[in-house]
Design an enzyme around this catalytic site. Structure first.
Site, PDB file in Angstrom:
ATOM      1  N   ASP A  73       0.829  -1.199   0.000  1.00 52.71           N
ATOM      2  CA  ASP A  73       0.000   0.000   0.000  1.00 52.71           C
ATOM      3  C   ASP A  73       0.868   1.255   0.000  1.00 52.71           C
ATOM      4  OD1 ASP A  73      -2.904   0.306  -0.015  1.00 52.71           O
ATOM      5  OD2 ASP A  73      -2.604   1.556   1.754  1.00 52.71           O
ATOM      6  N   GLU A 103      -6.515   5.712   0.402  1.00 56.57           N
ATOM      7  CA  GLU A 103      -5.361   4.846   0.685  1.00 56.57           C
ATOM      8  C   GLU A 103      -4.841   5.087   2.100  1.00 56.57           C
ATOM      9  OE1 GLU A 103      -4.476   2.409  -0.967  1.00 56.57           O
ATOM     10  OE2 GLU A 103      -4.837   2.722  -3.110  1.00 56.57           O
ATOM     11  N   HIS A 106      -6.889   2.889   4.259  1.00 58.53           N
ATOM     12  CA  HIS A 106      -6.426   1.504   4.137  1.00 58.53           C
ATOM     13  C   HIS A 106      -5.182   1.275   4.988  1.00 58.53           C
ATOM     14  CE1 HIS A 106      -8.324   1.153  -0.171  1.00 58.53           C
ATOM     15  NE2 HIS A 106      -9.208   1.465   0.763  1.00 58.53           N
ATOM     16  N   TYR A 110      -4.802  -1.446   8.049  1.00 59.73           N
ATOM     17  CA  TYR A 110      -3.784  -2.502   8.074  1.00 59.73           C
ATOM     18  C   TYR A 110      -2.942  -2.423   9.341  1.00 59.73           C
ATOM     19  CZ  TYR A 110      -4.808  -3.396   3.139  1.00 59.73           C
ATOM     20  OH  TYR A 110      -5.425  -3.715   1.955  1.00 59.73           O
ATOM     21  N   GLU A 166      -2.466  -3.394  -8.148  1.00 55.20           N
ATOM     22  CA  GLU A 166      -3.801  -3.234  -7.569  1.00 55.20           C
ATOM     23  C   GLU A 166      -4.731  -4.395  -7.912  1.00 55.20           C
ATOM     24  OE1 GLU A 166      -4.071   1.635  -7.529  1.00 55.20           O
ATOM     25  OE2 GLU A 166      -4.491   0.578  -9.386  1.00 55.20           O
ATOM     26  N   GLU A 200     -10.237  -0.824  -4.176  1.00 55.25           N
ATOM     27  CA  GLU A 200      -9.166  -1.172  -5.110  1.00 55.25           C
ATOM     28  C   GLU A 200      -9.720  -1.529  -6.484  1.00 55.25           C
ATOM     29  OE1 GLU A 200      -6.164  -0.535  -4.718  1.00 55.25           O
ATOM     30  OE2 GLU A 200      -6.074  -0.216  -2.549  1.00 55.25           O
ATOM     31  N   HIS A 203      -9.897   1.734  -8.101  1.00 52.70           N
ATOM     32  CA  HIS A 203      -8.551   2.202  -8.435  1.00 52.70           C
ATOM     33  C   HIS A 203      -8.006   1.476  -9.663  1.00 52.70           C
ATOM     34  CE1 HIS A 203      -8.100   3.166  -3.850  1.00 52.70           C
ATOM     35  NE2 HIS A 203      -9.034   3.886  -4.447  1.00 52.70           N
TER      36      HIS A 203
END
Length: 314
Positions: A73, A103, A106, A110, A166, A200, A203
């Site tokens: 990422d 992002e 994200h 994580y 991606e 994603e 994206h």
């Protein structure tokens, strides 16, 4: 067709007002904006009880997987800044601003899941992640990406690499996480995984769209594109060589088939014939397909078992 994106692009006359130039990218930006979410909306701590339900090998695998996702990422975020500077169309610039924003979410998710898997031991997590990034399976992917980006002879080839990161590298990881749901494990983590995989998908669709429509017709030869797709598929398969043998959670064969199907779908999106000819996964496959084609609201399947309020939930 727009002019090729290169160093000369930024010398074109800049418009100090907005008008729609790329309706397809504007649509994808609007889709992303309509479905914004925050890491604070999901009580990931509720999944803490499930850590003990994993075998030692399964826990090690998911720790490894989230270390890889977090690193990948960050690599995407670095490349986004470089790519966005190649265009003056505000629809593309605005789209990339929106993508960078999600992002960040994200990345925070994580990080929270990593800490959860280490039972909130931040020191142990930090030491593990540093070591995991030196693991051959992860190192091969990172080295491959850095080498290919450095050697890319065109912006179009860099976009192929973004599509592969991606659409291929991430998809296998998302599928492995989704399998936890089939055993009623890590329910909140799986909810965030659904949203991240949908993000994603947007994206990847944007990268394919820019590749098809806004690089002035510049395309690597088909043989080169297929070569990169084969390499990405092979590297993705190598990561799952780390999957625990005999796990009652994972179906590595089904995940591998899903990656092949995803590769063929991405090739179709950039106007190329399939490489594998693998059919779509069956209805029992736990991950909602990574596609933005239906343009539905991402929250339509979202559980209400989280904190915060969803505004404009269509």
């Amino acid at each position: 067709m727009a002019e090729a994106a290169d160093a000369a692009t930024l010398t074109r006359k800049y418009k100090y007002f907005y008008e729609t130039e790329c309706p397809d990218l504007d649509h994808l930006r609007s889709l992303s904006v309509a479905n914004r979410w925050l890491e604070t909306e999901f009580p990931l701590a509720d999944d803490a009880k499930d850590v003990a339900r994993l075998s030692g090998a399964e826990l090690e695998f998911y720790r490894f997987l989230f270390a890889f996702l977090s690193a990948a990422d960050d690599l995407v975020n670095v490349n986004l800044g470089d790519l966005s500077e190649l265009f003056t169309q505000k629809d593309i610039l605005h789209y990339y601003i929106e993508q960078e924003s999600i992002e960040v979410v994200h990345s925070r998710v994580y990080s929270a899941i990593q800490l959860l898997l280490f039972r909130n031991d931040a020191v142990a997590r930090a030491g593990y992640v540093e070591g995991a990034l030196g693991d051959p399976a992860v190192r091969r992917k990172v080295d491959w990406l850095e080498r290919r980006v450095a050697a890319a002879e065109s912006v179009a080839e860099k976009y192929v690499l973004m599509i592969l990161i991606e659409g291929i590298f991430f998809s296998s990881s998302f599928a492995a996480i989704a399998y936890l749901r089939t055993h009623n494990l890590f329910v909140v983590t799986c909810q965030t995984n659904d949203l991240i995989s949908r993000d994603e998908a947007v994206h990847t669709a944007a990268s394919c769209c820019i590749f098809d429509n806004y690089l002035g017709g510049e395309r690597p030869p088909p043989a080169r594109i297929y070569e990169l797709f084969r390499e990405a598929w092979k590297l993705s398969a190598s990561l799952f060589g780390c999957a625990p043998r005999g796990s009652h959670i994972l179906d590595v064969e089904a995940i591998s088939a899903y990656v092949e199907y995803s590769a063929d779908r991405l090739l179709a999106a950039i106007q190329l014939p399939p490489l594998f000819g693998t059919p779509p996964p069956g209805t029992d496959f736990p991950l909602a397909l990574m596609t933005a084609e239906k343009h539905t609201n991402f929250f339509e399947r979202r559980s209400t078992n989280y904190t915060g309020t969803v505004i404009n939930d269509l």
